[in-house]
Design a protein around this motif. Structure first.
Motif, PDB file in Angstrom:
ATOM      1  N   ALA A  89      42.778  10.318 -36.534  1.00 48.14           N
ATOM      2  CA  ALA A  89      42.234  11.165 -37.587  1.00 48.14           C
ATOM      3  C   ALA A  89      43.335  11.563 -38.571  1.00 48.14           C
ATOM      4  CB  ALA A  89      41.555  12.400 -37.009  1.00 48.14           C
TER       5      ALA A  89
ATOM      6  N   GLU B 174      46.533   4.307 -41.041  1.00 49.95           N
ATOM      7  CA  GLU B 174      46.166   4.684 -42.406  1.00 49.95           C
ATOM      8  C   GLU B 174      46.856   3.756 -43.408  1.00 49.95           C
ATOM      9  OE1 GLU B 174      44.110   7.195 -43.429  1.00 49.95           O
ATOM     10  OE2 GLU B 174      43.597   7.613 -41.331  1.00 49.95           O
TER      11      GLU B 174
ATOM     12  N   SER C 219      39.958   9.159 -45.008  1.00 48.34           N
ATOM     13  CA  SER C 219      40.571   9.724 -43.815  1.00 48.34           C
ATOM     14  C   SER C 219      41.955  10.255 -44.173  1.00 48.34           C
ATOM     15  CB  SER C 219      40.684   8.641 -42.738  1.00 48.34           C
ATOM     16  OG  SER C 219      41.444   9.096 -41.652  1.00 48.34           O
TER      17      SER C 219
ATOM     18  N   ARG D  25      31.556   8.515 -37.839  1.00 45.20           N
ATOM     19  CA  ARG D  25      32.348   8.530 -39.075  1.00 45.20           C
ATOM     20  C   ARG D  25      31.447   8.273 -40.283  1.00 45.20           C
ATOM     21  NH1 ARG D  25      37.580   5.131 -38.473  1.00 45.20           N
ATOM     22  NH2 ARG D  25      36.252   3.291 -38.641  1.00 45.20           N
TER      23      ARG D  25
ATOM     24  N   GLN E 212      34.818  11.984 -37.952  1.00 46.85           N
ATOM     25  CA  GLN E 212      35.648  11.857 -39.146  1.00 46.85           C
ATOM     26  C   GLN E 212      34.780  11.798 -40.391  1.00 46.85           C
ATOM     27  OE1 GLN E 212      38.174   8.404 -37.400  1.00 46.85           O
ATOM     28  NE2 GLN E 212      39.499   9.368 -38.930  1.00 46.85           N
ATOM     29  N   THR E 213      35.216  12.499 -41.405  1.00 54.30           N
ATOM     30  CA  THR E 213      34.719  12.446 -42.778  1.00 54.30           C
ATOM     31  C   THR E 213      33.203  12.548 -42.920  1.00 54.30           C
ATOM     32  OG1 THR E 213      34.750  10.007 -42.800  1.00 54.30           O
ATOM     33  CG2 THR E 213      36.723  11.139 -43.572  1.00 54.30           C
TER      34      THR E 213
ATOM     35  N   ASP F 298      38.318  16.217 -41.512  1.00 55.04           N
ATOM     36  CA  ASP F 298      38.011  15.899 -42.909  1.00 55.04           C
ATOM     37  C   ASP F 298      36.555  16.074 -43.326  1.00 55.04           C
ATOM     38  OD1 ASP F 298      40.685  15.163 -43.678  1.00 55.04           O
ATOM     39  OD2 ASP F 298      40.421  13.337 -42.501  1.00 55.04           O
TER      40      ASP F 298
END
Length: 670
Positions: free
Chosen positions: A40, A60, A85, A426, A453-454, A478
């Motif tokens: 993350a 990333e 992310s 996600r 996530q997100t 996020d």
């Protein structure tokens, strides 16, 4: 003499070839750059023991070698960086690339990306070059057909649309617009990202370089690479003693509709008390298959894929749906529901591109009691798994849900003794994990050890009413707007919270979003009283709130009902707060909470922003804070829990300036 292959063996080989499992080999090359692995978009050591463990290694793009341009970091809603992310990604133009170095052996990758919408909406497709080691460059076809929503709820695919609700108050002008008001289009663009998976055909060792290149002549003006997930996927699962779907006419090439064949296999399997086995392949299914008292096993979520189009119905269904699409559904609870259903080892890839709330175009639906869902991959449906009770005892595990128009999982109405564990969710368009006790109480459910996530709208994890619920060991990162990391809401017609609500040992990262309608920042965890008071035994303990954009903790009641409802008797203990843009606690309601061993650092504003219910009485705030000891640390204004703030001193700064905190770091105990 060589024996000819059996019919089943031929069918299996055909299916394996259809998914790329029998692809050729390629040589690997080493990279001099050391890979940066995160979870993350944060150092894995800071979130150890929390979130899902699915064998996925995440990198990333902004940490990788590249020739593109880094976007972000930026947490402003409606921006490409905010939905990435870690709030940052890499933008490529023609000929530019991102290079990732595998930190561990892998034979499969997932690329999270964004490309532009078509000028009039509806999306485009564009190529991405994928070169693994010294092998040939393959082409991954990217699409924005499932991205790019605009405007007010429930959103539109049209970037040129004026207000969907011209009678609603909007932040942009701070008003209810006059009839001749025109918004700047595209208005509130969102839901920018999608992802693609690729089996590499063989295992590549650690150190292999994977280069993602935007080719010259691409139909896209740019390509944004957010992250690369890599993993070692096991061999396809095979079940010999089963009703094999291929023998009933299922087509692993995806050219013919396989729904009738799957239903025949189900009927045969139930007669003989066998599971249904669906070998590797891509199977076209354009409607929900009703399941009850049956086990359906695929070869694994990378190998067995159910894919379907969204199909318009000739007339609305009794539940209000105007479309159908690929998925599996238990019987409606009103018809007795389904029991003893076990679904595992396959992917569901839908074709949902717009949000129509009456449509039940979900990956898994209906009522499923005494059932399991395991090792599924669900993409491009409205909601990954929406279960309508009354129903009990369902376990969802080891499942990946991505790129949804609405929720990831929702336990809706009378769901009891059920859990979601060790799963990854996600890029949802609403709550990633939700329990909603609308008109019928949920009880004894849990969300344990999941990664979120997100979520582009609403919350990572949300509880709307319920009795004796548990949220434990999750990682939430996020959230973008109008929600946050973890939410307890007395709203949406939910039954009251009752018993003990445990929010324990979770971590939120870069949570605490902007609430569009109130024009304020929310807490990484927030409790809201809208329909009724919250007065259950709420135990928030062992949680870590890292790099919160605004507050770590918020208790709030909507302005029209602030004198009707309270939030009281909430208990916070053994908590770490590392970085807040504003306060540790923002109280905007009547009620009370106590705190024990809540340690904070890098706090951007006064530790307790206590507005109560905004009457500013001589007796102090209507929200009382009790210090049970061990509450240490603080930030720019001194100790976060100062003696002069207790028990209910008014310290109200309605919209304090945001102070960006430093990145979270290891916590060293004194």
């Amino acid at each position: 003499m060589t024996r000819p292959p059996t019919t089943l063996a031929v069918l299996l080989a055909t299916a394996l070839a259809a998914t790329g499992v029998l692809a050729g080999t390629a040589s690997a090359s080493a990279s001099p750059a050391a890979p940066v692995v995160t979870r993350a978009a944060i150092d894995p050591a800071l979130v150890a023991g929390r979130g899902a463990e699915l064998g996925v290694v995440q990198q990333e793009a902004e940490n990788a070698t590249h020739t593109g341009t880094v976007i972000g970091p930026d947490r402003t809603a409606y921006t490409l960086a905010a939905e990435a992310s870690g709030r940052s990604a890499v933008r490529l133009t023609a000929g530019q690339y991102v290079e990732f170095t595998l930190p561990a052996a892998a034979n499969a990758i997932t690329v999270r990306y964004s490309i532009p919408d078509a000028p009039t909406g509806g999306g485009i497709t564009a190529p991405l070059g994928v070169k693994v080691g010294s092998g040939p460059t393959r082409t991954m076809t990217l699409t924005s057909q499932y991205s790019w929503l605009y405007n007010q709820y429930p959103f539109t695919n049209d970037p040129n649309a004026q207000l969907l609700h011209p009678d609603w108050w909007i932040t942009e002008c701070g008003c209810v617009p006059s009839p001749d008001y025109q918004v700047q289009t595209p208005f509130r663009p969102m839901h920018f990202y999608d992802e693609q998976r690729m089996l590499l055909g063989r295992s590549y060792p650690a150190g292999t370089v994977i280069r993602l290149t935007m080719p010259a002549g691409s139909s896209a003006a740019w390509t944004i690479i957010d992250l690369l997930d890599s993993q070692a996927v096991g061999a396809p699962h095979v079940r010999l003693k089963a009703a094999n779907a291929l023998l009933f006419g299922a087509d692993p090439t995806g050219r013919r509709d396989s729904a009738p064949a799957i239903e025949k296999a189900i009927r045969w399997a139930k007669k003989l008390h066998l599971p249904v086995y669906v070998p590797p392949g891509v199977y076209r299914v354009d409607r929900h298959i009703v399941v009850d008292d049956v086990t359906i096993e695929g070869a694994g979520s990378w190998y067995t894929i159910f894919r379907g189009s969204e199909v318009a119905l000739a007339e609305p269904a009794p539940d209000g749906s105007v479309h159908t699409g690929v998925g599996f559904s238990g019987r409606d609870a009103a018809d007795g529901g389904s029991t003893d259903v076990h679904l595992s080892g396959f992917a569901i890839q839908g074709d949902v591109r717009e949000r129509i709330d009456t449509d039940q175009v979900n990956g898994i639906g209906g009522a499923l009691s005494d059932s399991t869902v395991d090792d599924l991959y669900i993409q491009h449906t409205k909601v990954g798994i929406w279960l309508d009770g009354p129903m009990s005892n369902v376990t969802i595990s080891d499942t990946v849900i991505v790129d949804q128009i609405a929720d990831g999982v929702n336990f809706h109405r009378g769901v009891t003794d059920s859990t979601v564990r060790n799963s990854s969710i996600r890029n949802t368009g609403d709550d990633a994990l939700a329990m909603w006790a609308e008109d019928d109480q949920n009880a004894r459910n849990s969300f344990v050890g999941n990664t979120v996530q997100t979520p582009t709208l609403a919350n990572g994890i949300a509880l709307y009413g319920g009795t004796d619920l548990t949220v434990q060991g999750n990682l939430v990162a996020d959230p973008v707007r109008e929600g946050s990391g973890i939410h307890l809401g007395a709203r949406f017609g939910a039954e009251p919270f009752a018993g003990t609500i445990r929010v324990q040992d979770n971590t939120t990262v870069r949570a605490g979003t902007y609430e569009l309608n109130w024009n304020i920042g929310l807490g990484a965890i927030w409790l809201m009283a809208l329909d009724r008071s919250i007065d259950a035994d709420v135990q928030v303990s062992g949680d870590h709130f890292l790099d919160s954009t605004y507050n770590a903790i918020m208790v709030v009641s909507d302005w029209p009902v602030k004198d009707l409802y309270e939030i009281r008797g909430v208990h916070f203990a053994d908590i770490r707060v590392d970085g807040t843009g504003t306060s540790v606690l923002s109280a905007r309601a009547a009620g009370s909470a106590d705190f024990r061993n809540v340690d904070a650092r890098n706090v951007g504003a006064v530790g307790i922003n206590n507005c109560g219910s905004f009457h500013f009485t001589p007796a102090g705030s209507e929200f009382a804070v009790t210090d049970l000891g061990g509450n240490d640390g603080g930030g720019t204004t001194g100790p976060w829990m100062a003696a002069w703030e207790l028990p209910n001193t008014i310290t109200c700064d309605d919209r304090p300036p945001v102070v960006v905190p430093p990145a979270p770091s290891p916590w060293v105990q004194p």
